[in-house]
Write a protein that holds these residues in place. Structure first.
Motif, PDB file in Angstrom:
ATOM      1  N   UNK A  69       0.875  -1.255  -0.240  1.00  0.00           N
ATOM      2  CA  UNK A  69       0.152  -0.156  -0.421  1.00  0.00           C
ATOM      3  C   UNK A  69       0.839   1.501  -0.002  1.00  0.00           C
ATOM      4  N   UNK A  86       1.423   5.743  -0.494  1.00  0.00           N
ATOM      5  CA  UNK A  86       0.724   7.390  -1.200  1.00  0.00           C
ATOM      6  C   UNK A  86       2.308   8.138  -1.315  1.00  0.00           C
ATOM      7  N   UNK A 127       0.432  10.073 -10.506  1.00  0.00           N
ATOM      8  CA  UNK A 127       0.425  10.655  -8.997  1.00  0.00           C
ATOM      9  C   UNK A 127       0.940  11.478  -9.104  1.00  0.00           C
ATOM     10  N   UNK A 167      -1.975  11.071  -3.441  1.00  0.00           N
ATOM     11  CA  UNK A 167      -2.356  10.031  -3.742  1.00  0.00           C
ATOM     12  C   UNK A 167      -1.920   8.847  -2.876  1.00  0.00           C
ATOM     13  N   UNK A 168      -3.461   7.191  -3.266  1.00  0.00           N
ATOM     14  CA  UNK A 168      -2.428   5.744  -2.846  1.00  0.00           C
ATOM     15  C   UNK A 168      -3.294   4.402  -3.670  1.00  0.00           C
ATOM     16  N   UNK A 169      -2.553   3.908  -3.606  1.00  0.00           N
ATOM     17  CA  UNK A 169      -3.004   2.618  -4.028  1.00  0.00           C
ATOM     18  C   UNK A 169      -2.221   1.429  -3.663  1.00  0.00           C
ATOM     19  N   UNK A 170      -3.092   0.406  -4.240  1.00  0.00           N
ATOM     20  CA  UNK A 170      -2.726  -1.060  -3.782  1.00  0.00           C
ATOM     21  C   UNK A 170      -1.942  -1.657  -4.249  1.00  0.00           C
TER      22      UNK A 170
END
Lengths: 108, 108
Positions: free
Chosen positions: A51, A53, A71, A75-78
Motif C-alpha cells: 500500500x 501513498x 500520482x 494519492x494512494x493505491x494498493x
C-alpha cells in the motif's frame, strides 16, 4: 518523534529507502525519489502486497498491461503481490516522498 | 486510486473514521478531526500498537504521565498497545487528517 517531510540526508541524486517499522509480516518504509525511475525493461515483482501513498511530488506508475497512473501528493493505491509495475517518472523538485506499507494487505 | 487529502463527506462537526485496509492483523485508517478531543477524564487504551502520522493540521497528544506532544503536518510516532493517551487539541482549519496503522508493530 520524526517528520516524514524532513529530509536529513543529502539526496546526491540517488533514491533513498528508509525503514521506519520492520516486523515479521509488516514493513513501513519511506522512499525519497528525485528523478529516478525503474531501469528500462525491468519490473518490480514483489512477494508482498504494497500500500503506497505519495506524500510529496509527482510520479507515474506503469503496470505491465501498459496502464499508467499519474500520482500527485496524497494519492494512494494498493499494489498486489506479483502485480508487476515500474516507476516511469518521479519529480526532482519537489522530491517525491513515498510512504509504503508492505505486508499481506489484499483481500483474499 | 484515492487521495488522502480529499474530503468527500461533509464534516458536520463530527470526527470521521474511515477504514482503508482491514485485514486480520492490520488496519489502515484515515481519521478526520475538526476540533474534537478525547472526552475529559477518558483515555485511549488500545489492544494493538498504532503507528500514526498527522498529514494535515495541528494536534496535541497527551500521555498518562502528563507529557504532551504537539504535532504538525508530517509528524509521526508509534503508540504502543496499552500506552494510554488522549487527544487534547485538533485544528479545525485546516482539518486534521491522520493516517493510522493498527497492528503488532512494536519491537518485542
Amino acid at each position: 518523534m520524526d517528520n516524514i517531510f524532513i529530509l536529513k540526508e543529502l539526496l546526491n541524486n540517488k533514491e533513498i529507502f528508509e525503514t521506519i517499522i520492520n516486523r515479521k509480516n509488516l514493513k513501513i518504509e519511506r522512499i525519497i525519489s528525485t528523478g529516478q525511475t525503474t531501469p528500462k525493461g525491468t519490473w518490480y515483482d514483489q512477494e508482498k502486497d504494497e500500500w503506497v501513498i505519495l506524500l510529496q511530488g509527482e510520479a507515474t506508475l506503469l503496470y505491465s498491461d501498459h496502464s499508467a497512473i499519474d500520482l500527485k501528493a496524497g494519492d494512494y493505491l494498493l499494489i498486489k503481490a506479483h502485480q508487476k509495475h515500474r516507476v516511469t517518472f518521479t519529480s526532482v523538485d519537489p522530491p517525491c516522498i513515498w510512504l509504503a506499507i508492505h505486508g499481506n494487505l489484499a483481500q483474499n
